[in-house]
Design a protein around this motif. Structure first.
Motif, PDB file in Angstrom:
ATOM      1  N   MET A   1      33.232  18.797  53.791  1.00  0.00           N
ATOM      2  CA  MET A   1      33.881  18.298  52.578  1.00  0.00           C
ATOM      3  C   MET A   1      34.763  19.394  51.970  1.00  0.00           C
ATOM      4  SD  MET A   1      32.162  16.844  49.027  1.00  0.00           S
ATOM      5  CE  MET A   1      31.667  15.275  49.726  1.00  0.00           C
ATOM      6  N   LYS A   2      35.979  19.020  51.604  1.00  0.00           N
ATOM      7  CA  LYS A   2      36.890  19.970  50.968  1.00  0.00           C
ATOM      8  C   LYS A   2      36.509  20.165  49.497  1.00  0.00           C
ATOM      9  CE  LYS A   2      40.869  19.216  53.979  1.00  0.00           C
ATOM     10  NZ  LYS A   2      42.302  18.874  54.043  1.00  0.00           N
ATOM     11  N   THR A   3      36.975  21.284  48.931  1.00  0.00           N
ATOM     12  CA  THR A   3      36.609  21.646  47.565  1.00  0.00           C
ATOM     13  C   THR A   3      37.844  21.856  46.706  1.00  0.00           C
ATOM     14  OG1 THR A   3      34.569  22.710  48.324  1.00  0.00           O
ATOM     15  CG2 THR A   3      35.355  23.305  46.127  1.00  0.00           C
ATOM     16  N   ALA A   4      37.818  21.268  45.493  1.00  0.00           N
ATOM     17  CA  ALA A   4      38.879  21.448  44.506  1.00  0.00           C
ATOM     18  C   ALA A   4      38.366  22.333  43.376  1.00  0.00           C
ATOM     19  CB  ALA A   4      39.321  20.103  43.954  1.00  0.00           C
ATOM     20  N   LEU A   5      39.143  23.335  43.020  1.00  0.00           N
ATOM     21  CA  LEU A   5      38.850  24.191  41.878  1.00  0.00           C
ATOM     22  C   LEU A   5      39.811  23.802  40.763  1.00  0.00           C
ATOM     23  CD1 LEU A   5      37.401  26.656  40.593  1.00  0.00           C
ATOM     24  CD2 LEU A   5      39.194  28.084  41.619  1.00  0.00           C
ATOM     25  N   LEU A   6      39.272  23.222  39.703  1.00  0.00           N
ATOM     26  CA  LEU A   6      40.098  22.725  38.602  1.00  0.00           C
ATOM     27  C   LEU A   6      39.866  23.580  37.366  1.00  0.00           C
ATOM     28  CD1 LEU A   6      39.469  18.897  39.079  1.00  0.00           C
ATOM     29  CD2 LEU A   6      41.135  20.375  40.233  1.00  0.00           C
ATOM     30  N   ILE A   7      40.945  24.023  36.745  1.00  0.00           N
ATOM     31  CA  ILE A   7      40.861  24.884  35.579  1.00  0.00           C
ATOM     32  C   ILE A   7      41.254  24.088  34.338  1.00  0.00           C
ATOM     33  CG2 ILE A   7      41.541  27.093  34.573  1.00  0.00           C
ATOM     34  CD1 ILE A   7      40.270  27.336  37.375  1.00  0.00           C
ATOM     35  N   ALA A  24      39.626  11.335  46.759  1.00  0.00           N
ATOM     36  CA  ALA A  24      40.000  11.890  48.061  1.00  0.00           C
ATOM     37  C   ALA A  24      38.806  12.569  48.731  1.00  0.00           C
ATOM     38  CB  ALA A  24      41.147  12.886  47.889  1.00  0.00           C
ATOM     39  N   ASN A  25      37.624  12.372  48.152  1.00  0.00           N
ATOM     40  CA  ASN A  25      36.368  12.885  48.713  1.00  0.00           C
ATOM     41  C   ASN A  25      36.281  14.410  48.665  1.00  0.00           C
ATOM     42  OD1 ASN A  25      33.797  12.287  49.743  1.00  0.00           O
ATOM     43  ND2 ASN A  25      34.450  12.720  51.837  1.00  0.00           N
ATOM     44  N   SER A 180      50.578   9.374  28.195  1.00  0.00           N
ATOM     45  CA  SER A 180      50.046   8.973  29.484  1.00  0.00           C
ATOM     46  C   SER A 180      49.488  10.193  30.198  1.00  0.00           C
ATOM     47  CB  SER A 180      51.141   8.339  30.347  1.00  0.00           C
ATOM     48  OG  SER A 180      50.652   8.092  31.653  1.00  0.00           O
ATOM     49  N   SER A 181      48.270  10.081  30.683  1.00  0.00           N
ATOM     50  CA  SER A 181      47.673  11.179  31.441  1.00  0.00           C
ATOM     51  C   SER A 181      47.026  10.634  32.709  1.00  0.00           C
ATOM     52  CB  SER A 181      46.641  11.915  30.590  1.00  0.00           C
ATOM     53  OG  SER A 181      45.623  11.017  30.157  1.00  0.00           O
ATOM     54  N   ASN A 182      47.514   9.463  33.169  1.00  0.00           N
ATOM     55  CA  ASN A 182      46.908   8.824  34.327  1.00  0.00           C
ATOM     56  C   ASN A 182      47.546   9.355  35.611  1.00  0.00           C
ATOM     57  OD1 ASN A 182      45.611   7.254  36.149  1.00  0.00           O
ATOM     58  ND2 ASN A 182      46.230   5.299  35.301  1.00  0.00           N
ATOM     59  N   TYR A 183      46.950  10.418  36.140  1.00  0.00           N
ATOM     60  CA  TYR A 183      47.472  11.031  37.351  1.00  0.00           C
ATOM     61  C   TYR A 183      46.523  10.846  38.526  1.00  0.00           C
ATOM     62  CZ  TYR A 183      50.213  13.168  33.669  1.00  0.00           C
ATOM     63  OH  TYR A 183      51.008  13.354  32.571  1.00  0.00           O
ATOM     64  N   ILE A 184      45.619   9.885  38.426  1.00  0.00           N
ATOM     65  CA  ILE A 184      44.617   9.695  39.475  1.00  0.00           C
ATOM     66  C   ILE A 184      45.284   9.458  40.818  1.00  0.00           C
ATOM     67  CG2 ILE A 184      42.700   8.278  40.293  1.00  0.00           C
ATOM     68  CD1 ILE A 184      42.028   7.631  37.391  1.00  0.00           C
ATOM     69  N   ASP A 185      46.223   8.530  40.864  1.00  0.00           N
ATOM     70  CA  ASP A 185      46.845   8.158  42.131  1.00  0.00           C
ATOM     71  C   ASP A 185      47.653   9.306  42.709  1.00  0.00           C
ATOM     72  OD1 ASP A 185      47.307   5.997  44.092  1.00  0.00           O
ATOM     73  OD2 ASP A 185      49.400   6.208  43.470  1.00  0.00           O
ATOM     74  N   LEU A 186      48.388  10.021  41.861  1.00  0.00           N
ATOM     75  CA  LEU A 186      49.191  11.155  42.331  1.00  0.00           C
ATOM     76  C   LEU A 186      48.299  12.230  42.941  1.00  0.00           C
ATOM     77  CD1 LEU A 186      51.832  12.777  42.580  1.00  0.00           C
ATOM     78  CD2 LEU A 186      51.395  13.614  40.247  1.00  0.00           C
ATOM     79  N   ILE A 187      47.238  12.609  42.222  1.00  0.00           N
ATOM     80  CA  ILE A 187      46.342  13.651  42.722  1.00  0.00           C
ATOM     81  C   ILE A 187      45.632  13.185  43.990  1.00  0.00           C
ATOM     82  CG2 ILE A 187      44.293  15.033  42.194  1.00  0.00           C
ATOM     83  CD1 ILE A 187      46.829  15.931  40.711  1.00  0.00           C
ATOM     84  N   TYR A 188      45.216  11.923  43.990  1.00  0.00           N
ATOM     85  CA  TYR A 188      44.571  11.366  45.194  1.00  0.00           C
ATOM     86  C   TYR A 188      45.498  11.470  46.405  1.00  0.00           C
ATOM     87  CZ  TYR A 188      43.282   7.821  48.611  1.00  0.00           C
ATOM     88  OH  TYR A 188      43.006   7.170  49.793  1.00  0.00           O
ATOM     89  N   LYS A 189      46.749  11.085  46.231  1.00  0.00           N
ATOM     90  CA  LYS A 189      47.690  11.092  47.357  1.00  0.00           C
ATOM     91  C   LYS A 189      48.016  12.511  47.813  1.00  0.00           C
ATOM     92  CE  LYS A 189      49.819   6.595  46.535  1.00  0.00           C
ATOM     93  NZ  LYS A 189      51.035   5.866  46.102  1.00  0.00           N
ATOM     94  N   ILE A 190      48.068  13.449  46.868  1.00  0.00           N
ATOM     95  CA  ILE A 190      48.303  14.847  47.242  1.00  0.00           C
ATOM     96  C   ILE A 190      47.105  15.395  48.006  1.00  0.00           C
ATOM     97  CG2 ILE A 190      48.539  17.196  46.329  1.00  0.00           C
ATOM     98  CD1 ILE A 190      50.298  16.000  44.099  1.00  0.00           C
ATOM     99  N   CYS A 191      45.892  15.139  47.492  1.00  0.00           N
ATOM    100  CA  CYS A 191      44.673  15.656  48.128  1.00  0.00           C
ATOM    101  C   CYS A 191      44.416  15.018  49.493  1.00  0.00           C
ATOM    102  CB  CYS A 191      43.468  15.452  47.218  1.00  0.00           C
ATOM    103  SG  CYS A 191      43.437  16.543  45.783  1.00  0.00           S
ATOM    104  N   SER A 192      44.856  13.781  49.667  1.00  0.00           N
ATOM    105  CA  SER A 192      44.629  13.093  50.942  1.00  0.00           C
ATOM    106  C   SER A 192      45.826  13.210  51.886  1.00  0.00           C
ATOM    107  CB  SER A 192      44.293  11.616  50.695  1.00  0.00           C
ATOM    108  OG  SER A 192      45.337  10.966  49.982  1.00  0.00           O
ATOM    109  N   ASP A 193      46.750  14.124  51.557  1.00  0.00           N
ATOM    110  CA  ASP A 193      47.913  14.433  52.409  1.00  0.00           C
ATOM    111  C   ASP A 193      48.889  13.274  52.566  1.00  0.00           C
ATOM    112  OD1 ASP A 193      47.111  17.077  52.903  1.00  0.00           O
ATOM    113  OD2 ASP A 193      45.777  16.436  54.519  1.00  0.00           O
TER     114      ASP A 193
END
Length: 202
Positions: A1-7, A24-25, A180-193
């Motif tokens: 499993m990959k790891t995200a470090l969020l600040i 993106a798991n 608007s702070s709904n970036y779920i889809d953008l971050i998901y697509k970036i994390c899932s390549d």
């Protein structure tokens, strides 16, 4: 499993960044003054007022996973319009200058330092993606850019730091839309390549 470090994603505005990573798991580590209330998030609570290089190194030693994704969502600012027009007593000026230095460290130097520290400890994947929450104030022609001179300067510095790290990693910035702070889809697509980053600002 990959790891995200969020600040700085422990608050309500940061939740969608976490959700995008989790969709993106990715395993999520959140670092900041607020603890994320979402499930399956490892939180490292820090005091931004006292946080400096020794605490950063201690934090990095506690991170045992290899990091595949980093996102910087913290903010800091010390100056206001009145600081330029009002008379400031000596002690208050010294205090303001110290706070200005501290906010520059947290906003600009901290991201650079933690990236380089993780590199030195071999904890940052060579294919890592790194993102910054930017601002429309990276454009000098935007109305209001001068109201918080240090904040606008930090965001432009973040943009330049992002562009320079993009020569080694896949980097991106987000220009948030107010309301608007709904970036779920953008971050998901970036994390899932699904989206490949190359110094882009979304």
């Amino acid at each position: 499993m990959k790891t995200a470090l969020l600040i700085g994603c422990g608050g309500t505005r940061g939740e969608n960044i976490i959700k995008g990573c989790q969709q993106a798991n990715f395993k999520v580590i959140n670092v900041g003054s607020s603890e994320s209330k979402l499930e399956n998030v490892e939180n490292f609570i820090i005091d931004w007022k006292t946080f400096h290089i020794p605490q950063l190194h201690k934090l990095c030693k506690q991170i045992n996973q290899n990091i595949d994704f980093i996102f910087f969502n913290q903010n800091s600012s010390a100056l206001s319009k009145e600081n330029f027009t009002d008379t400031i007593k000596t002690f208050d000026l010294w205090n303001l200058t110290a706070n200005w230095s501290k906010s520059y460290w947290l906003s600009c130097q901290f991201p650079f330092t933690i990236i380089k520290t993780l590199e030195e400890r071999n904890k940052l994947d060579k294919n890592a993606t790194i993102g910054w929450m930017l601002s429309s104030y990276i454009d000098k022609n935007v109305k209001g850019v001068d109201v918080y001179a240090d904040y606008s300067g930090y965001k432009f510095t973040n943009y330049l730091v992002m562009k320079n790290f993009n020569t080694k990693y896949q980097c991106f910035g987000i220009n948030p839309q107010f309301g608007s702070s709904n970036y779920i889809d953008l971050i998901y697509k970036i994390c899932s390549d699904q989206i490949k980053c190359n110094g882009d600002v979304f």
